[in-house]
Design a protein around this motif. Structure first.
Motif, PDB file in Angstrom:
ATOM      1  N   ALA A 156       0.710  -0.886   0.036  1.00 47.00           N
ATOM      2  CA  ALA A 156      -0.374   0.219   0.251  1.00 47.00           C
ATOM      3  C   ALA A 156       0.278   1.577   0.001  1.00 47.00           C
ATOM      4  O   ALA A 156       0.449   2.527  -0.892  1.00 47.00           O
ATOM      5  N   ALA A 157       1.976   1.226   0.950  1.00 40.94           N
ATOM      6  CA  ALA A 157       2.867   2.404   0.524  1.00 40.94           C
ATOM      7  C   ALA A 157       4.080   1.431   0.273  1.00 40.94           C
ATOM      8  O   ALA A 157       4.044   1.232  -1.298  1.00 40.94           O
ATOM      9  N   LYS A 158       5.401   1.871   0.850  1.00 46.80           N
ATOM     10  CA  LYS A 158       6.745   1.257   0.835  1.00 46.80           C
ATOM     11  C   LYS A 158       6.762  -0.121   1.524  1.00 46.80           C
ATOM     12  O   LYS A 158       6.630  -0.406   2.525  1.00 46.80           O
ATOM     13  N   VAL A 159       8.343  -0.679   0.765  1.00 48.61           N
ATOM     14  CA  VAL A 159       8.381  -1.736   1.556  1.00 48.61           C
ATOM     15  C   VAL A 159       8.708  -1.703   2.686  1.00 48.61           C
ATOM     16  O   VAL A 159       9.896  -0.403   2.840  1.00 48.61           O
ATOM     17  N   GLY A 160       8.312  -2.023   4.138  1.00 45.61           N
ATOM     18  CA  GLY A 160       9.292  -1.585   5.005  1.00 45.61           C
ATOM     19  C   GLY A 160       8.392  -0.850   5.349  1.00 45.61           C
ATOM     20  O   GLY A 160       8.622  -0.085   6.371  1.00 45.61           O
ATOM     21  N   PHE A 161       6.419  -0.157   4.905  1.00 44.46           N
ATOM     22  CA  PHE A 161       6.261   1.128   5.583  1.00 44.46           C
ATOM     23  C   PHE A 161       5.918   1.071   7.098  1.00 44.46           C
ATOM     24  O   PHE A 161       6.318   1.458   8.117  1.00 44.46           O
ATOM     25  N   GLY A 162       5.474  -0.068   7.584  1.00 45.16           N
ATOM     26  CA  GLY A 162       4.412  -0.172   9.167  1.00 45.16           C
ATOM     27  C   GLY A 162       5.877  -0.817   9.944  1.00 45.16           C
ATOM     28  O   GLY A 162       7.031  -0.570   9.612  1.00 45.16           O
ATOM     29  N   ALA A 163       5.813  -1.832  10.404  1.00 50.50           N
ATOM     30  CA  ALA A 163       5.874  -2.284  12.409  1.00 50.50           C
ATOM     31  C   ALA A 163       7.414  -2.959  11.541  1.00 50.50           C
ATOM     32  O   ALA A 163       8.412  -2.648  11.801  1.00 50.50           O
ATOM     33  N   SER A 164       7.377  -3.444  10.524  1.00 44.89           N
ATOM     34  CA  SER A 164       8.978  -4.008   9.397  1.00 44.89           C
ATOM     35  C   SER A 164      10.221  -3.141   9.492  1.00 44.89           C
ATOM     36  O   SER A 164      11.522  -3.373   9.468  1.00 44.89           O
ATOM     37  N   GLY A 165       9.573  -2.268   9.284  1.00 40.34           N
ATOM     38  CA  GLY A 165      10.810  -0.924   9.042  1.00 40.34           C
ATOM     39  C   GLY A 165      11.153   0.175  10.064  1.00 40.34           C
ATOM     40  O   GLY A 165      11.199   1.201   9.686  1.00 40.34           O
ATOM     41  N   ARG A 166      10.225  -0.054  11.124  1.00 40.58           N
ATOM     42  CA  ARG A 166      10.133   0.766  12.754  1.00 40.58           C
ATOM     43  C   ARG A 166      10.704   0.233  14.141  1.00 40.58           C
ATOM     44  O   ARG A 166      10.441   1.492  14.887  1.00 40.58           O
ATOM     45  N   ASN A 167      10.333  -0.700  13.494  1.00 40.70           N
ATOM     46  CA  ASN A 167      10.634  -1.432  15.224  1.00 40.70           C
ATOM     47  C   ASN A 167      12.141  -1.087  15.912  1.00 40.70           C
ATOM     48  O   ASN A 167      12.720  -1.083  15.237  1.00 40.70           O
ATOM     49  N   GLY A 168      12.476  -1.789  17.086  1.00 45.90           N
ATOM     50  CA  GLY A 168      13.758  -1.563  17.752  1.00 45.90           C
ATOM     51  C   GLY A 168      14.276  -2.078  17.094  1.00 45.90           C
ATOM     52  O   GLY A 168      15.498  -2.209  17.508  1.00 45.90           O
ATOM     53  N   GLY A 169      14.435  -3.229  16.802  1.00 45.50           N
ATOM     54  CA  GLY A 169      15.534  -3.970  15.752  1.00 45.50           C
ATOM     55  C   GLY A 169      15.743  -4.707  16.455  1.00 45.50           C
ATOM     56  O   GLY A 169      17.251  -5.256  16.263  1.00 45.50           O
ATOM     57  N   GLN A 170      15.579  -5.798  17.218  1.00 49.72           N
ATOM     58  CA  GLN A 170      15.453  -6.832  18.346  1.00 49.72           C
ATOM     59  C   GLN A 170      15.364  -8.339  18.108  1.00 49.72           C
ATOM     60  O   GLN A 170      14.287  -8.174  16.908  1.00 49.72           O
ATOM     61  N   ILE A 171      16.247  -9.026  17.535  1.00 53.45           N
ATOM     62  CA  ILE A 171      15.938 -10.667  17.346  1.00 53.45           C
ATOM     63  C   ILE A 171      16.219 -11.216  18.856  1.00 53.45           C
ATOM     64  O   ILE A 171      17.085 -11.215  18.956  1.00 53.45           O
ATOM     65  N   VAL A 172      15.079 -11.435  19.007  1.00 49.38           N
ATOM     66  CA  VAL A 172      14.033 -11.732  20.415  1.00 49.38           C
ATOM     67  C   VAL A 172      13.145 -13.455  19.777  1.00 49.38           C
ATOM     68  O   VAL A 172      12.404 -13.474  18.929  1.00 49.38           O
ATOM     69  N   ASN A 173      14.151 -14.403  20.007  1.00 49.63           N
ATOM     70  CA  ASN A 173      13.064 -15.996  20.187  1.00 49.63           C
ATOM     71  C   ASN A 173      12.267 -16.334  20.972  1.00 49.63           C
ATOM     72  O   ASN A 173      11.667 -15.056  21.259  1.00 49.63           O
ATOM     73  N   LEU A 183      21.228 -13.656  28.962  1.00 50.77           N
ATOM     74  CA  LEU A 183      21.805 -13.488  27.207  1.00 50.77           C
ATOM     75  C   LEU A 183      21.876 -14.921  26.669  1.00 50.77           C
ATOM     76  O   LEU A 183      22.025 -15.518  26.918  1.00 50.77           O
ATOM     77  N   ASP A 184      21.305 -14.068  25.450  1.00 55.34           N
ATOM     78  CA  ASP A 184      21.128 -15.138  24.477  1.00 55.34           C
ATOM     79  C   ASP A 184      21.390 -14.358  23.126  1.00 55.34           C
ATOM     80  O   ASP A 184      21.616 -13.686  22.390  1.00 55.34           O
ATOM     81  N   MET A 185      23.142 -15.183  23.220  1.00 54.73           N
ATOM     82  CA  MET A 185      23.775 -15.465  22.110  1.00 54.73           C
ATOM     83  C   MET A 185      22.629 -16.157  20.468  1.00 54.73           C
ATOM     84  O   MET A 185      23.473 -15.412  19.157  1.00 54.73           O
ATOM     85  N   SER A 186      21.908 -16.157  20.354  1.00 56.30           N
ATOM     86  CA  SER A 186      21.632 -16.166  19.079  1.00 56.30           C
ATOM     87  C   SER A 186      20.387 -15.005  19.514  1.00 56.30           C
ATOM     88  O   SER A 186      19.754 -14.439  17.678  1.00 56.30           O
ATOM     89  N   GLY A 187      20.101 -14.455  19.901  1.00 55.95           N
ATOM     90  CA  GLY A 187      19.158 -12.893  20.211  1.00 55.95           C
ATOM     91  C   GLY A 187      20.444 -12.140  19.162  1.00 55.95           C
ATOM     92  O   GLY A 187      21.820 -12.566  18.832  1.00 55.95           O
ATOM     93  N   GLY A 188      20.003 -11.015  19.070  1.00 57.77           N
ATOM     94  CA  GLY A 188      21.083  -9.711  18.278  1.00 57.77           C
ATOM     95  C   GLY A 188      19.956  -8.536  17.960  1.00 57.77           C
ATOM     96  O   GLY A 188      19.031  -7.997  18.563  1.00 57.77           O
ATOM     97  N   HIS A 189      20.559  -7.731  17.084  1.00 57.35           N
ATOM     98  CA  HIS A 189      19.836  -6.693  15.856  1.00 57.35           C
ATOM     99  C   HIS A 189      20.211  -6.021  14.882  1.00 57.35           C
ATOM    100  O   HIS A 189      21.329  -6.730  14.528  1.00 57.35           O
ATOM    101  N   ILE A 190      19.288  -5.799  14.266  1.00 60.07           N
ATOM    102  CA  ILE A 190      19.283  -5.073  12.849  1.00 60.07           C
ATOM    103  C   ILE A 190      18.903  -3.811  12.752  1.00 60.07           C
ATOM    104  O   ILE A 190      18.341  -3.290  13.238  1.00 60.07           O
ATOM    105  N   HIS A 191      19.095  -3.174  11.922  1.00 61.13           N
ATOM    106  CA  HIS A 191      18.725  -2.600  10.608  1.00 61.13           C
ATOM    107  C   HIS A 191      16.900  -2.575  10.556  1.00 61.13           C
ATOM    108  O   HIS A 191      17.734  -3.402   9.441  1.00 61.13           O
TER     109      HIS A 191
END
Length: 427
Positions: A60-77, A176-184
């Motif tokens: 509807a807008a642009k790729v990643g316009f919603g939560a996918s492009g605005r979230n905290g960027g944390q990989i949480v299992n 600490l979860d070493m398989s967690g992490g973070h991304i842009h």
């Protein structure tokens, strides 16, 4: 037609360059029409393309316009409700299947980043921080639970150890979860979209789905075109609106707020988070934070039920940041934004099929970065006729909010008030 651009977030300001994508202006045919170019839709499209399907994605807008492009960027299992809660609800057999999948989403992200060379500042390591002895006891139980399902990259942190990984005096310990992490997060979505296109998938932006014509050969209508498909995947989540009324009745969009500081410099950034792990606390209404690639602190928290945009996001989040890090009192906030996620009453994702050919996944309930990548794989498996894992999610109960859409916001807000009070009182 109006052109919807990204909100003014740090992620949009630092996004990797991408080619312009046209709006749909024709009638096209495809194997699978995916509605939504966030993580769920992009993950589904990638898995389908890798298995020989012809895929068209409508955004509807642009790729990643919603939560996918605005979230905290944390990989949480795992999920917003953990495996033990699921087990009590649905029994051991179904819980075993869901538990076996609870750590797969993070692996999928790393595989995608490596395979398609996605530049998204991927860092390993995520910390769950306990503010009370009771929360620390919960983390000890969580470690035993996750290890029961084969997840062993975990370390309990006592008060001394957690001070070595985060310079916050509030915490009594953590895990600490070493398989967690973070991304842009936006750059991850943009990289996945480029991967979709590299495999022959087509993405149309500024092309909202306005109507689904159901039947043996379903058709998705946009303002200027339509897509006829064998299958449809509905992946709009909190930005789906009322396109599929039976899905809207069982979920509620909620807003979360995020700020980004000015660049802190290497010395100050390293003093806050020496190992560059991301952190979330163990409160029901939790705070979360991490460093960016250019050494800003991203700090998020708070929930606005019904997804209204607060008038002053910085006024909500800055005090939370300063409680954790009073040493940042003179640091400037460069960006403040909000984004919507979709809440379900059970806080478990809703997965299913409408008729024979419309599939959906929604309602990550704030736990979506990893789950959405798993969901794409599970949906693609179902379209290929391998439905065991899809059915494990689809058989989870879906509850409507009491009082329907009229009362769902005050109902959820009352519940949040109660749990927020419990956080403050420490019980």
């Amino acid at each position: 037609m109006a052109n919807t651009s990204y909100p003014a977030s740090y992620y949009a300001a630092s996004a990797n360059p991408v080619p312009p994508r046209p709006a749909l202006q024709d009638d096209v045919e495809t194997d699978v029409c995916v509605i939504g170019a966030g993580y769920t839709g992009l993950s589904s499209a990638l898995f389908l393309l890798e298995n020989g399907f012809k895929v068209t994605v409508l955004e509807a807008a642009k790729v990643g316009f919603g939560a996918s492009g605005r979230n905290g960027g944390q990989i949480v299992n795992s999920y917003s409700r953990d495996i033990d809660v699921i087990e009590r609800s649905v029994g051991p057999q179904q819980a075993q299947l869901l538990g076996n999948m609870a750590f797969e989403g993070g692996r999928i992200i790393r595989e995608r980043v490596a395979k398609y060379q996605i530049q998204c500042d991927l860092k390993d390591g995520g910390v769950f921080a306990a503010l009370t002895a009771k929360q620390m006891g919960h983390l000890e139980s969580q470690k035993r639970l996750w290890e029961r399902f084969g997840h062993t990259q975990l370390e309990l942190l006592d008060q001394r150890r957690i001070r070595e990984v985060v310079a916050c005096k509030e915490y009594v310990g953590g895990m600490l979860d070493m398989s967690g992490g973070h991304i842009h997060p936006l750059n991850l979505a943009l990289g996945e979209a480029a991967a979709v296109e590299s495999l022959g998938g087509v993405i149309y932006e500024q092309s909202p789905a306005v109507r689904i014509e159901r039947g043996a050969s379903p058709v998705v209508h946009t303002p200027q075109g339509k897509v006829r498909a064998k299958f449809i995947i509905v992946a709009g989540n909190a930005y789906l609106g009322n396109l599929v009324p039976e899905l809207a009745a069982k979920s509620m969009p909620c807003g979360t707020q995020v700020i980004a500081t000015e660049p802190l410099g290497d010395e100050l950034a390293h003093s806050l988070l020496p190992q560059d792990y991301c952190v979330e606390d163990c409160n029901y209404l939790l705070d979360y934070y991490r460093l960016t690639g250019d050494k800003r602190l991203i700090f998020g928290g708070g929930v606005v039920y019904g997804a209204r945009d607060p008038a002053n996001i910085e006024a909500i989040i800055r005090p939370k940041m300063l409680k954790a890090f009073p040493q940042l009192k003179d640091v400037k906030i460069d960006y403040a934004w909000t984004g919507n996620f979709l809440l379900t009453l059970s806080r478990l994702p809703q997965v299913g099929r409408l008729g024979d050919n419309i599939y959906y996944s929604q309602g990550c309930s704030g736990h979506g970065v990893t789950y959405t990548h798993l969901a794409g794989k599970v949906l693609a498996e179902a379209l290929r006729g391998q439905a065991e894992r899809f059915d494990a999610f689809a058989d989870l109960p879906h509850y409507p909010f009491p009082g329907g859409q009229l009362l769902r916001t005050p109902f959820a807000a009352l519940g949040a008030w109660y749990y927020g009070l419990r956080d403050k009182l420490g019980f």
